[in-house]
Design an enzyme around this catalytic site. Structure first.
Site, PDB file in Angstrom:
ATOM      1  CG  HIS A 282      55.339  -7.843 -26.110  1.00  0.00           C
ATOM      2  ND1 HIS A 282      55.742  -7.930 -24.783  1.00  0.00           N
ATOM      3  CD2 HIS A 282      54.179  -8.542 -26.193  1.00  0.00           C
ATOM      4  CE1 HIS A 282      54.856  -8.639 -24.105  1.00  0.00           C
ATOM      5  NE2 HIS A 282      53.904  -9.014 -24.934  1.00  0.00           N
ATOM      6  CB  CYS A 283      57.051 -12.610 -29.251  1.00  0.00           C
ATOM      7  SG  CYS A 283      56.394 -14.029 -30.160  1.00  0.00           S
ATOM      8  CB  VAL A 284      51.181 -11.906 -29.064  1.00  0.00           C
ATOM      9  CG1 VAL A 284      51.096 -10.397 -29.045  1.00  0.00           C
ATOM     10  CG2 VAL A 284      51.185 -12.424 -30.505  1.00  0.00           C
TER      11      VAL A 284
END
Length: 410
Positions: A263-265
């Site tokens: 999950h890329c912020v």
């Protein structure tokens, strides 16, 4: 609703003019602060929720709520960069503390399992503001040609286009209709009936989950009897569906994603089977555009020196405020580019060994992978078929129809 009215979190009709009225939690907090008394438990959270609910702007069908996490980058980034341009020591302190603050906020939200638009807002506003400074401070000095500005602009547009594609569906598994009905009812205990492979009467209560699979009770994961040997499918207790191989559940998005990488912020979304290629493309365009912009700016501010030398030794950078601001922005871009370059390097190495970041993390936890290249990559050996085959598999992601679970087939 008029443009200044809205329905608040309590379901009551409210007005922007009354945003500072009737805040009992804030009144109590101020009174306790003046009388040197401690705040009751949860008071700060209630005050923050009230402020976030009342932070709105007028709109056609009613006042629109503003996400609080969008505001700090828009306000603080220009202020910090302009202050850093006043003196070399101020620039050193601010440019050193900014990455520390960003990392601290990342670990804070990651520990609380919260989704935030702060990093996406910071990234997009940084791109826009750096481009604005380049046009306002660097181009007027006459050392950057028209074709170079066009090339930089095209690189920025291509990066934003790839980023827009990476923001789309990463490959979410469809939620079964029975699960949607149960979630709408808000029942604490849910039951799901499987129609194949012996799944009948599955009941979930808290964290304890029991299932009968082919007449045999099993835990979180199971091996389908109808699947070929070596192809593993498991059961997601939260989404209540059978997951294909390499699928993972994102605790921030609350969904299962095919070939979940992480999950890329920075894009506020997962990176999975459908958007992994666009994610790599966006990172690559960002690196090329950023390095090109840094080189053009350093050639203008520190003429007669190579970009690498000028980055560490540029005597005339603080001779005037325009050059100082440009040099400060160059260092800010260099710090961000170094971080994104490290992320891109890890991604390219993982693709070369056909391993996702999630699989590498699980292999480290279970001590089942091999550390290679000084620990930069974890080879699980499960899907590694050689450099060319691994990249061929990556380039073909999303081209074949997704695998369907047992619930989808029925």
């Amino acid at each position: 609703l008029c443009c200044c009215e809205y329905v608040d979190r309590r379901g009551e009709r409210n007005h922007l003019a009354a945003c500072c009225c009737d805040c009992e939690d804030l009144d109590e907090g101020c009174e306790r602060w003046l009388t040197c008394k401690s705040l009751p438990p949860g008071a700060l959270e209630r005050i923050a929720d009230t402020v976030a609910d009342r932070l709105r702007i007028p709109w056609f069908a009613g006042a629109v709520k503003i996400n609080v996490s969008l505001v700090p980058p828009l306000v603080l980034l220009p202020v910090f960069l302009h202050v850093a341009a006043l003196h070399f020591l101020l620039g050193l302190v601010i440019l050193t503390s900014l990455p520390v603050v960003v990392l601290w906020y990342y670990y804070l939200t990651h520990r609380r399992k919260e989704r935030t638009l702060f990093f996406l807002s910071l990234g997009l506003f940084s791109l826009g503001y750096m481009y604005y400074v380049f046009l306002q401070e660097v181009v007027p000095q006459g050392h950057v040609g028209y074709s170079q500005v066009v090339a930089l602009t095209c690189g920025l547009i291509l990066m934003l286009a790839a980023l827009s594609r990476a923001k789309k569906d990463p490959g979410y598994l469809p939620i079964p209709a029975s699960n949607e009905k149960s979630s709408h009812r808000g029942l604490p205990n849910k039951s799901v009936r499987g129609s194949s492979n012996g799944l009948h009467g599955v009941t979930m209560s808290g964290a304890a989950i029991g299932r009968a699979v082919n007449g045999e009770a099993k835990g979180y994961s199971r091996m389908s009897a109808e699947e070929p040997e070596g192809v593993k499918k498991d059961w997601c207790a939260k989404c209540q569906l059978v997951r294909p191989a390499r699928t993972g559940h994102c605790r921030l998005c609350g969904r299962c994603v095919r070939r979940l990488d992480h999950h890329c912020v920075w894009i506020n979304s997962c990176v999975g089977e459908q958007n992994h290629q666009a994610f790599i493309l966006a990172l690559s365009f960002f690196m090329l555009t950023s390095v090109y912009g840094i080189t053009l700016t350093l050639h203008t501010v520190c003429r007669g020196r190579t970009p690498f030398v000028a980055l560490f030794y540029c005597p005339g950078a603080y001779s005037d405020y325009s050059s100082a601001l440009s040099f400060t922005c160059v260092w800010y871009c260099a710090i961000v580019t170094a971080g994104m370059g490290y992320i891109l390097l890890i991604q390219l190495l993982n693709i070369s060994y056909n391993v996702t970041e999630r699989e590498a993390r699980l292999a480290l936890r279970d001590n089942t992978g091999r550390r290679l290249l000084g620990g930069l990559v974890i080879d699980t050996g499960q899907y590694n078929r050689g450099f060319l085959c691994n990249w061929g598999h990556f380039l073909s992601l999303g081209s074949s129809p997704p695998q369907r679970s047992a619930e989808d087939i029925v």
